[in-house]
Motif scaffolding. Structure first.
Motif, PDB file in Angstrom:
ATOM      1  N   ILE A   1       0.770  -1.048  -0.027  1.00 16.39           N
ATOM      2  CA  ILE A   1       0.002  -0.107  -0.129  1.00 16.39           C
ATOM      3  C   ILE A   1       0.851   1.356   0.179  1.00 16.39           C
ATOM      4  N   ALA A   2       2.150   1.160   0.703  1.00 17.42           N
ATOM      5  CA  ALA A   2       2.769   2.319   0.894  1.00 17.42           C
ATOM      6  C   ALA A   2       3.455   2.803  -0.675  1.00 17.42           C
ATOM      7  N   ASP A   3       3.897   1.657  -1.544  1.00 20.67           N
ATOM      8  CA  ASP A   3       4.288   1.780  -2.652  1.00 20.67           C
ATOM      9  C   ASP A   3       3.306   2.328  -3.840  1.00 20.67           C
ATOM     10  N   LEU A   4       2.117   1.656  -3.474  1.00 15.04           N
ATOM     11  CA  LEU A   4       1.145   2.287  -4.316  1.00 15.04           C
ATOM     12  C   LEU A   4       0.936   3.917  -4.125  1.00 15.04           C
ATOM     13  N   ARG A   5       0.767   4.313  -2.924  1.00 12.81           N
ATOM     14  CA  ARG A   5       0.600   5.601  -2.640  1.00 12.81           C
ATOM     15  C   ARG A   5       1.909   6.488  -3.173  1.00 12.81           C
ATOM     16  N   LYS A   6       3.138   5.947  -3.191  1.00  4.19           N
ATOM     17  CA  LYS A   6       4.136   6.734  -3.705  1.00  4.19           C
ATOM     18  C   LYS A   6       4.074   6.803  -5.244  1.00  4.19           C
ATOM     19  N   LYS A   7       3.293   5.861  -5.820  1.00  3.92           N
ATOM     20  CA  LYS A   7       3.098   5.860  -7.506  1.00  3.92           C
ATOM     21  C   LYS A   7       1.713   6.558  -7.660  1.00  3.92           C
ATOM     22  N   SER A   8       1.232   7.323  -6.738  1.00  2.61           N
ATOM     23  CA  SER A   8       0.320   8.117  -7.009  1.00  2.61           C
ATOM     24  C   SER A   8      -1.181   7.635  -7.235  1.00  2.61           C
TER      25      SER A   8
ATOM     26  N   VAL B   1      -6.569   1.510 -11.630  1.00  2.00           N
ATOM     27  CA  VAL B   1      -5.552   2.127 -12.063  1.00  2.00           C
ATOM     28  C   VAL B   1      -6.078   3.023 -13.214  1.00  2.00           C
ATOM     29  N   ARG B   2      -5.816   4.245 -13.217  1.00  2.00           N
ATOM     30  CA  ARG B   2      -6.430   5.362 -14.114  1.00  2.00           C
ATOM     31  C   ARG B   2      -5.242   5.562 -15.143  1.00  2.00           C
ATOM     32  N   ASP B   3      -3.965   5.322 -14.898  1.00  2.00           N
ATOM     33  CA  ASP B   3      -2.986   5.590 -15.978  1.00  2.00           C
ATOM     34  C   ASP B   3      -2.391   4.040 -16.275  1.00  2.00           C
ATOM     35  N   LEU B   4      -3.068   3.785 -17.653  1.00  2.00           N
ATOM     36  CA  LEU B   4      -2.780   2.336 -17.985  1.00  2.00           C
ATOM     37  C   LEU B   4      -1.095   2.079 -18.306  1.00  2.00           C
ATOM     38  N   ASP B   5      -0.522   2.993 -18.436  1.00  2.00           N
ATOM     39  CA  ASP B   5       0.960   2.911 -18.581  1.00  2.00           C
ATOM     40  C   ASP B   5       1.673   2.237 -17.453  1.00  2.00           C
TER      41      ASP B   5
ATOM     42  N   LEU C   1       2.996  -1.569 -12.046  1.00  2.79           N
ATOM     43  CA  LEU C   1       2.618  -1.687 -10.376  1.00  2.79           C
ATOM     44  C   LEU C   1       2.393  -3.294 -10.193  1.00  2.79           C
ATOM     45  N   ILE C   2       2.214  -4.279 -10.981  1.00  7.20           N
ATOM     46  CA  ILE C   2       1.963  -5.505 -10.687  1.00  7.20           C
ATOM     47  C   ILE C   2       3.427  -6.131 -10.434  1.00  7.20           C
ATOM     48  N   ASP C   3       4.625  -5.597 -11.201  1.00  9.13           N
ATOM     49  CA  ASP C   3       5.792  -6.034 -10.988  1.00  9.13           C
ATOM     50  C   ASP C   3       6.230  -5.857  -9.595  1.00  9.13           C
ATOM     51  N   ALA C   4       6.036  -4.452  -9.148  1.00 10.82           N
ATOM     52  CA  ALA C   4       6.617  -3.724  -7.909  1.00 10.82           C
ATOM     53  C   ALA C   4       5.681  -4.694  -6.709  1.00 10.82           C
TER      54      ALA C   4
ATOM     55  N   ASP D   1      10.774 -10.565 -13.062  1.00 12.83           N
ATOM     56  CA  ASP D   1      12.273 -10.130 -13.328  1.00 12.83           C
ATOM     57  C   ASP D   1      11.985  -8.798 -14.212  1.00 12.83           C
ATOM     58  N   ALA D   2      10.732  -8.683 -14.800  1.00 11.85           N
ATOM     59  CA  ALA D   2      10.441  -7.372 -15.462  1.00 11.85           C
ATOM     60  C   ALA D   2       8.892  -7.276 -15.399  1.00 11.85           C
ATOM     61  N   ALA D   3       8.463  -6.020 -15.889  1.00  7.68           N
ATOM     62  CA  ALA D   3       7.114  -5.873 -15.891  1.00  7.68           C
ATOM     63  C   ALA D   3       6.290  -6.547 -16.899  1.00  7.68           C
TER      64      ALA D   3
END
Length: 246
Positions: free
Chosen positions: A80-87, A132-136, A141-144, A222-224
């Motif tokens: 959750i903390a990482d998601l918040r960092k990613k806006s 997720v409103r920014d599909l890019d 997000l999944i990888d992280a 290993d990759a997104a």
């Protein structure tokens, strides 16, 4: 007193005569049913999605419920903390499933029967549903999330935040198709199209398509992962009933 009976006899005879009279016949206009024609039209509009609904879960097992919960909570807090960092906005992060379940073991006895089930541990599952409103960002997000402790995936459902304009275009196309069909049918039958008697509509949002579901492990990320959104098709069906001018 005989003269008092006469009015009663006259009244009874009058009532019987009235009951025997035939009811007035319905007019020709009342008997005639209005001729109608029912047509339907379908309109479709396909647009690219602008939002994804993503479900992710953290699952942890331990000998005690307390230990399983502690491990799960620590991993989910990092996610959750990482998601918040990613806006990712607070309104787009929602706990969708939380459960604490015992794990059982049932050993087989020498005579082929089974012993009573024994609790050997606990499993804690904590799920998140994300918009997720920014599909890019989706693959990243999944990888992280996997690297931070998510080990069970859900579904990715691609949708549109505000599809009203697309639905309106599909609705217009459906009405046009129904009108064109009505004109063709009446012209072919040699009659005239009359007033609109009734209009109804059927609309359903695109079916949710599960795009991603698996048990995850940190070493697999290993990759997104590549994500393809495709298109969403909005379909509207319109039914119109017309009167036929005679």
């Amino acid at each position: 007193m005989r003269h008092l009976k006469t009015p009663r006899l006259v009244l009874a005879a009058a009532l019987l005569s009235a009951a025997a009279l035939p009811l007035p016949a319905l007019s020709a206009e009342q008997e005639k049913r209005e001729a109608t024609i029912i047509v339907s039209g379908e309109g479709e509009v396909a647009i690219a999605p602008d939002m994804a609904i993503l479900s992710l879960s953290v699952v942890r097992e331990a000998e005690t419920a307390e230990a399983a919960l502690k491990a799960n909570s620590a991993a989910m807090a990092d996610v959750i903390a990482d998601l918040r960092k990613k806006s990712i906005a607070e309104r787009d992060i929602q706990t969708s499933n939380f459960s604490v379940d015992p794990l059982y073991r049932q050993d087989k006895t020498g005579d082929g029967n089974y012993e009573a089930p024994e609790i050997v541990g606990y499993r804690v599952t904590n799920g998140l549903t994300l918009k997720v409103r920014d599909l890019d960002q989706l693959g990243t997000l999944i990888d992280a999330a996997v690297k931070l402790g998510v080990n069970e995936g859900g579904n990715i459902v691609f949708t549109n935040d505000k599809p009203d304009a697309a639905v309106a275009e599909a609705r217009k196309a459906a009405v046009k198709e129904a009108i064109d069909k009505a004109k063709l049918l009446t012209e072919s039958a040699g009659v005239k199209l009359g007033r609109v008697v009734e209009i109804s509509e059927n609309f359903a949002r695109p079916m949710a398509q599960p795009m991603y579901r698996t048990t995850m492990a940190k070493e697999m990320s290993d990759a997104a992962p590549p994500i393809a959104g495709g298109e969403n098709t909005y379909t509207v069906t319109v039914n119109i009933t017309y009167a036929i001018d005679q």
